[in-house]
Design a protein around this motif. Structure first.
Motif, PDB file in Angstrom:
ATOM      1  N   ALA A 265       0.828  -1.205   0.000  1.00 43.57           N
ATOM      2  CA  ALA A 265       0.000   0.000   0.000  1.00 43.57           C
ATOM      3  C   ALA A 265       0.865   1.257   0.000  1.00 43.57           C
ATOM      4  O   ALA A 265       0.527   2.248  -0.656  1.00 43.57           O
ATOM      5  CB  ALA A 265      -0.923  -0.004   1.216  1.00 43.57           C
ATOM      6  N   PHE A 266       1.979   1.226   0.721  1.00 39.94           N
ATOM      7  CA  PHE A 266       2.864   2.386   0.775  1.00 39.94           C
ATOM      8  C   PHE A 266       3.361   2.730  -0.623  1.00 39.94           C
ATOM      9  O   PHE A 266       3.331   3.897  -1.036  1.00 39.94           O
ATOM     10  CB  PHE A 266       4.051   2.107   1.694  1.00 39.94           C
ATOM     11  N   TYR A 267       3.810   1.719  -1.361  1.00 38.71           N
ATOM     12  CA  TYR A 267       4.278   1.965  -2.731  1.00 38.71           C
ATOM     13  C   TYR A 267       3.143   2.527  -3.588  1.00 38.71           C
ATOM     14  O   TYR A 267       3.343   3.491  -4.352  1.00 38.71           O
ATOM     15  CB  TYR A 267       4.803   0.674  -3.376  1.00 38.71           C
ATOM     16  N   ARG A 268       1.952   1.968  -3.472  1.00 39.83           N
ATOM     17  CA  ARG A 268       0.835   2.423  -4.298  1.00 39.83           C
ATOM     18  C   ARG A 268       0.459   3.872  -3.972  1.00 39.83           C
ATOM     19  O   ARG A 268       0.067   4.638  -4.866  1.00 39.83           O
ATOM     20  CB  ARG A 268      -0.374   1.505  -4.103  1.00 39.83           C
ATOM     21  N   LEU A 269       0.588   4.261  -2.714  1.00 37.19           N
ATOM     22  CA  LEU A 269       0.273   5.636  -2.330  1.00 37.19           C
ATOM     23  C   LEU A 269       1.281   6.620  -2.922  1.00 37.19           C
ATOM     24  O   LEU A 269       0.903   7.686  -3.416  1.00 37.19           O
ATOM     25  CB  LEU A 269       0.243   5.763  -0.809  1.00 37.19           C
ATOM     26  N   ILE A 270       2.562   6.264  -2.874  1.00 38.30           N
ATOM     27  CA  ILE A 270       3.573   7.142  -3.448  1.00 38.30           C
ATOM     28  C   ILE A 270       3.401   7.226  -4.963  1.00 38.30           C
ATOM     29  O   ILE A 270       3.499   8.296  -5.567  1.00 38.30           O
ATOM     30  CB  ILE A 270       4.987   6.647  -3.091  1.00 38.30           C
TER      31      ILE A 270
END
Length: 341
Positions: A119-124
């Motif tokens: 999720a962190f990667y997708r948010l960035i």
């Protein structure tokens, strides 16, 4: 909520921009509360620096500035490589030296990590996509001595998001944009009790408008809460409490590092909006991670368990305004492209 509190420090590459509301905007009792360690902001703040200055966001809109090329690429490459939990031997799609596997190795790795890191990667990625849409939608189309004309640049948009030109990456980026939108929308719905308390007041400089402004703010939050398809964050940090706490701290440190990387952006306006939206996303995650603290807030009096600083509040709403604008501009580009066929 259109004023940004900007702090600049002399550095080799650039300056540091920090977001906050005008000191006259949020009531002093909330401003003076001390944040406990468990309620630390996701992004660094320094609103008391003697070098601080106020920037009116309405007079400094986010749009294409000409800042691109190797310098801009280095900023985003550093953000992805240093903060998205990715091992160095796994190359991102379209990154330099990625090989010829069309990103298969990267997405195989991403699928294998925990849901929080994914999720962190997708948010960035969603944040990056949102900023690129803003720049494509407000592109400098004409620059003469008599006129500057801004508008949508379809070619620029296609270079960043067309499925063929980006070798399949464009649609993934747009999916991540919608993921970012749902996360921030969810945060607005969750933070409603904080703003509903009678003790929370907005100070606009006009006593007659104070109550009206709070009513409008609560109307927005109630509208967000009524939206039925929010992201369900209950799957986040649902395992071992010790490991969950460690991962949350990693999230916070990564956002802090991203904010520092934004300091190296050579364009003032790009740095301004980049840091604002980064802190807005960090504030949204802070809200989602603090649901139990928000539920325990007293209806009156100070809330030492959960608190938002002035700069977190202005960043939260302006960041959501930006990603909402991206979704709207995306629909506009779709209509333009359809009419061009």
């Amino acid at each position: 909520m259109t004023y940004l509190h900007l702090v600049t420090h002399t550095r080799a590459l650039s300056a540091t921009a920090v977001c906050s509301l005008n000191t006259s905007t949020i009531s002093n009792p909330f401003h003076e509360e001390i944040l406990p360690e468990k309620n630390l902001p996701m992004a660094p703040t320094d609103i008391y620096s003697p070098d601080a200055e106020y920037v009116d966001l309405l007079l400094n809109p986010e749009r294409y500035t000409g800042y691109k090329g190797p310098d801009a690429w280095k900023i985003w490459n550093s953000i992805y490589e240093e903060n998205c939990f990715k091992p160095q031997n796994v190359k991102r799609p379209l990154a330099s030296g990625r090989g010829d596997d069309e990103g298969h190795t990267f997405y195989k790795w991403l699928k294998g990590v925990c849901v929080e890191k994914r999720a962190f990667y997708r948010l960035i990625s969603g944040l990056h996509a949102s900023i690129n849409i803003h720049l494509s939608a407000r592109y400098l189309l004409q620059d003469t001595w008599s006129e500057k004309r801004w508008g949508p640049n379809v070619t620029e948009f296609q270079q960043r998001f067309d499925e063929v030109l980006t070798r399949g990456e464009g649609p993934r980026r747009l999916k991540n944009l919608y993921f970012l939108y749902l996360i921030e929308l969810r945060a607005l719905s969750k933070v409603l009790p904080f703003f509903e308390r009678p003790g929370f007041q907005l100070y606009t400089g006009n006593e007659g408008q104070d109550a009206e402004m709070k009513d409008l703010l609560l109307e927005i939050l109630h509208l967000a809460k009524s939206f039925p398809l929010h992201f369900d964050e209950n799957s986040f940090f649902a395992g071992n409490k010790k490991e969950a706490a460690k991962l949350k701290e990693e999230f916070r440190l990564h956002f802090k590092n991203i904010s520092k990387i934004m300091d190296c952006v050579g364009c003032f306006k790009c740095r301004l909006w980049g840091k604002l939206q980064t802190q807005g996303l960090g504030t949204a995650l802070k809200i989602l991670f603090s649901e139990n603290l928000i539920e325990k807030m007293p209806e009156s009096g100070p809330s030492y368990g959960f608190q938002l600083t002035r700069q977190e509040i202005v960043a939260l709403f302006n960041a959501f305004g930006r990603v909402s604008t991206s979704v709207k501009e995306l629909e506009n580009f779709r209509n333009i492209l359809q009419n061009m066929r």
